[in-house]
Every structure is written in structure tokens, then in C-alpha cells.
Write a protein that holds these residues in place. Structure first.
Motif, PDB file in Angstrom:
ATOM      1  N   TYR A  81      35.055  64.715 -36.224  1.00 48.19           N
ATOM      2  CA  TYR A  81      35.162  64.896 -34.778  1.00 48.19           C
ATOM      3  C   TYR A  81      36.623  64.836 -34.356  1.00 48.19           C
ATOM      4  N   THR A  82      36.953  65.614 -33.345  1.00 48.84           N
ATOM      5  CA  THR A  82      38.259  65.466 -32.727  1.00 48.84           C
ATOM      6  C   THR A  82      38.158  64.404 -31.631  1.00 48.84           C
ATOM      7  N   GLU A  83      39.285  64.032 -31.086  1.00 54.47           N
ATOM      8  CA  GLU A  83      39.296  62.996 -30.055  1.00 54.47           C
ATOM      9  C   GLU A  83      38.485  63.429 -28.836  1.00 54.47           C
ATOM     10  N   ALA A  84      38.423  64.727 -28.580  1.00 52.27           N
ATOM     11  CA  ALA A  84      37.689  65.227 -27.418  1.00 52.27           C
ATOM     12  C   ALA A  84      36.193  64.958 -27.532  1.00 52.27           C
ATOM     13  N   ALA A  85      35.700  64.843 -28.759  1.00 52.10           N
ATOM     14  CA  ALA A  85      34.266  64.708 -28.982  1.00 52.10           C
ATOM     15  C   ALA A  85      33.852  63.323 -29.465  1.00 52.10           C
ATOM     16  N   LYS A  86      34.777  62.586 -29.978  1.00 57.35           N
ATOM     17  CA  LYS A  86      34.454  61.324 -30.635  1.00 57.35           C
ATOM     18  C   LYS A  86      33.787  60.343 -29.680  1.00 57.35           C
ATOM     19  N   GLY A  87      32.665  59.784 -30.106  1.00 52.39           N
ATOM     20  CA  GLY A  87      31.987  58.760 -29.329  1.00 52.39           C
ATOM     21  C   GLY A  87      30.918  59.262 -28.377  1.00 52.39           C
ATOM     22  N   ARG A  88      30.982  60.544 -27.988  1.00 58.98           N
ATOM     23  CA  ARG A  88      30.000  61.073 -27.036  1.00 58.98           C
ATOM     24  C   ARG A  88      29.205  62.245 -27.589  1.00 58.98           C
ATOM     25  N   PHE A  89      29.775  62.960 -28.545  1.00 61.78           N
ATOM     26  CA  PHE A  89      29.127  64.152 -29.092  1.00 61.78           C
ATOM     27  C   PHE A  89      28.715  63.901 -30.543  1.00 61.78           C
ATOM     28  N   THR A  90      27.602  64.507 -30.930  1.00 60.37           N
ATOM     29  CA  THR A  90      27.123  64.396 -32.304  1.00 60.37           C
ATOM     30  C   THR A  90      26.754  65.771 -32.824  1.00 60.37           C
ATOM     31  N   ILE A  91      27.349  66.146 -33.947  1.00 59.75           N
ATOM     32  CA  ILE A  91      27.030  67.422 -34.586  1.00 59.75           C
ATOM     33  C   ILE A  91      26.022  67.167 -35.698  1.00 59.75           C
ATOM     34  N   SER A  92      25.086  68.102 -35.868  1.00 57.94           N
ATOM     35  CA  SER A  92      24.109  67.986 -36.945  1.00 57.94           C
ATOM     36  C   SER A  92      23.736  69.377 -37.435  1.00 57.94           C
ATOM     37  N   GLN A  93      23.141  69.408 -38.619  1.00 59.38           N
ATOM     38  CA  GLN A  93      22.739  70.686 -39.169  1.00 59.38           C
ATOM     39  C   GLN A  93      21.310  70.582 -39.697  1.00 59.38           C
ATOM     40  N   ASP A  94      20.616  71.696 -39.713  1.00 60.43           N
ATOM     41  CA  ASP A  94      19.225  71.755 -40.166  1.00 60.43           C
ATOM     42  C   ASP A  94      19.099  72.971 -41.067  1.00 60.43           C
ATOM     43  N   ILE A  95      19.053  72.722 -42.365  1.00 55.73           N
ATOM     44  CA  ILE A  95      19.009  73.826 -43.321  1.00 55.73           C
ATOM     45  C   ILE A  95      17.733  74.650 -43.150  1.00 55.73           C
ATOM     46  N   SER A  96      16.620  73.967 -42.907  1.00 52.69           N
ATOM     47  CA  SER A  96      15.345  74.688 -42.825  1.00 52.69           C
ATOM     48  C   SER A  96      15.322  75.667 -41.656  1.00 52.69           C
ATOM     49  N   ASN A  97      16.026  75.325 -40.583  1.00 52.73           N
ATOM     50  CA  ASN A  97      16.115  76.226 -39.426  1.00 52.73           C
ATOM     51  C   ASN A  97      17.385  77.064 -39.428  1.00 52.73           C
ATOM     52  N   ASN A  98      18.226  76.851 -40.423  1.00 50.78           N
ATOM     53  CA  ASN A  98      19.519  77.558 -40.522  1.00 50.78           C
ATOM     54  C   ASN A  98      20.272  77.452 -39.198  1.00 50.78           C
ATOM     55  N   ALA A  99      20.392  76.214 -38.724  1.00 54.33           N
ATOM     56  CA  ALA A  99      20.965  75.993 -37.401  1.00 54.33           C
ATOM     57  C   ALA A  99      21.862  74.759 -37.390  1.00 54.33           C
ATOM     58  N   VAL A 100      22.728  74.744 -36.412  1.00 53.74           N
ATOM     59  CA  VAL A 100      23.632  73.620 -36.179  1.00 53.74           C
ATOM     60  C   VAL A 100      23.477  73.230 -34.715  1.00 53.74           C
ATOM     61  N   TYR A 101      23.617  71.934 -34.437  1.00 54.25           N
ATOM     62  CA  TYR A 101      23.397  71.444 -33.082  1.00 54.25           C
ATOM     63  C   TYR A 101      24.579  70.593 -32.637  1.00 54.25           C
ATOM     64  N   LEU A 102      24.728  70.502 -31.320  1.00 49.39           N
ATOM     65  CA  LEU A 102      25.718  69.589 -30.758  1.00 49.39           C
ATOM     66  C   LEU A 102      25.042  68.818 -29.634  1.00 49.39           C
ATOM     67  N   GLN A 103      24.805  67.533 -29.873  1.00 47.76           N
ATOM     68  CA  GLN A 103      24.252  66.650 -28.856  1.00 47.76           C
ATOM     69  C   GLN A 103      25.398  66.088 -28.050  1.00 47.76           C
ATOM     70  N   MET A 104      25.361  66.271 -26.750  1.00 46.63           N
ATOM     71  CA  MET A 104      26.441  65.821 -25.885  1.00 46.63           C
ATOM     72  C   MET A 104      25.893  64.829 -24.866  1.00 46.63           C
ATOM     73  N   ASN A 105      26.439  63.634 -24.859  1.00 37.91           N
ATOM     74  CA  ASN A 105      26.011  62.578 -23.946  1.00 37.91           C
ATOM     75  C   ASN A 105      27.176  62.158 -23.051  1.00 37.91           C
ATOM     76  N   GLY A 106      26.855  61.538 -21.952  1.00 36.53           N
ATOM     77  CA  GLY A 106      27.898  61.049 -21.055  1.00 36.53           C
ATOM     78  C   GLY A 106      28.834  62.147 -20.589  1.00 36.53           C
ATOM     79  N   LEU A 107      28.268  63.265 -20.206  1.00 34.25           N
ATOM     80  CA  LEU A 107      29.101  64.424 -19.865  1.00 34.25           C
ATOM     81  C   LEU A 107      29.912  64.187 -18.603  1.00 34.25           C
ATOM     82  N   LYS A 108      31.108  64.755 -18.617  1.00 34.26           N
ATOM     83  CA  LYS A 108      32.071  64.626 -17.521  1.00 34.26           C
ATOM     84  C   LYS A 108      32.428  66.009 -17.001  1.00 34.26           C
ATOM     85  N   PRO A 109      32.887  66.107 -15.773  1.00 34.39           N
ATOM     86  CA  PRO A 109      33.278  67.427 -15.256  1.00 34.39           C
ATOM     87  C   PRO A 109      34.289  68.150 -16.155  1.00 34.39           C
ATOM     88  N   GLU A 110      35.170  67.410 -16.777  1.00 31.20           N
ATOM     89  CA  GLU A 110      36.170  68.040 -17.650  1.00 31.20           C
ATOM     90  C   GLU A 110      35.583  68.565 -18.958  1.00 31.20           C
TER      91      GLU A 110
END
Length: 125
Positions: A60-89
Motif C-alpha cells: 500500500y502507498t501512504e494514500a491507502a494505508k490503514g483505510r483501503f484493502t486490496i484483495s484478489q480472487d483467482i476463481s473469479n479472475n478479479a481484484v477488489y479494493l475495499q475502501m473504508n472511512g472515505l473522505k472528500p479528498e
């Protein structure tokens, strides 16, 4: 070549959450390092996180650390980004991208060969 399609963006209030999806076709994500990036109007594209499509430790970069989580799912051939505590910026266009081969020690926009069309995230009350 890998083809990427993002989804899951939208309008959310400050403090809210969103889960972005990146569905891949044409090639398995297990061959690539998969990254998430964002770009606000008038700004450079900014790296957020990467993970190898076959699994392993994300970075993670500093912009994402602590609030965002990246994950991957081979069976769905997909990648996800869970974003919590979102801010206007956090508002902007969010992109996923693929860099064929191993993930590198840090994330550089210029290394990624394949990009999706993006999904818009707007954080506003």
C-alpha cells in the motif's frame, strides 16, 4: 492481452465505504501484478495498492494505508479494493491495472501495461 473492467464506484457520504471490483478477461490475473490507482481532476494518477494475482502480500502507498484493502480472487479472475472511512479528498476516477510478471518493490504508474476504463468515486455530503 488482459482486459480489465472496473465497477462499484458511486456517490458516498464522508465516512462511508465502497468496494470496487476489477474483473479481468482474456488472461489470468495469476500472471500479473494487479494494482489500483486513482486520479482526481487536474491531478496526476496516484498509486494506491498492488497485489500479485496469484496471491501474496499486498503493498500500500501512504494514500491507502490503514483505510483501503486490496484483495484478489483467482476463481473469479478479479481484484477488489475495499475502501473504508472515505473522505472528500478520496474523490476521483479509480482504475485497476496489470503489470505482467512479478510485483515490484514499489508501485509506479508507468510500469503497468493494461488499464481498465475506470470507475468514478465521489465522496460528498
Amino acid at each position: 492481452n488482459i482486459h480489465l473492467v472496473e465497477s462499484g464506484g458511486g456517490l458516498v457520504q464522508p465516512g462511508g465505504s465502497l468496494r470496487l471490483s476489477c474483473e479481468a478477461s482474456g488472461e489470468s490475473i495469476t500472471k500479473s501484478c494487479m494494482g489500483w490507482f486513482r486520479q482526481a481532476p487536474g491531478q496526476k494518477r496516484e498509486a494506491l495498492a498492488h497485489v500479485h494475482g496469484s496471491g501474496g502480500s499486498p503493498l500500500y502507498t501512504e494514500a491507502a494505508k490503514g483505510r483501503f484493502t486490496i484483495s484478489q480472487d483467482i476463481s473469479n479472475n478479479a481484484v477488489y479494493l475495499q475502501m473504508n472511512g472515505l473522505k472528500p479528498e478520496d474523490s476521483g476516477m479509480y482504475y485497476c491495472a496489470a503489470d505482467e510478471g512479478s510485483c515490484r518493490r514499489y508501485i509506479n504508474v508507468d510500469w503497468y501495461e493494461s488499464w481498465g476504463q475506470g470507475t468514478q468515486v465521489t465522496v460528498s455530503s
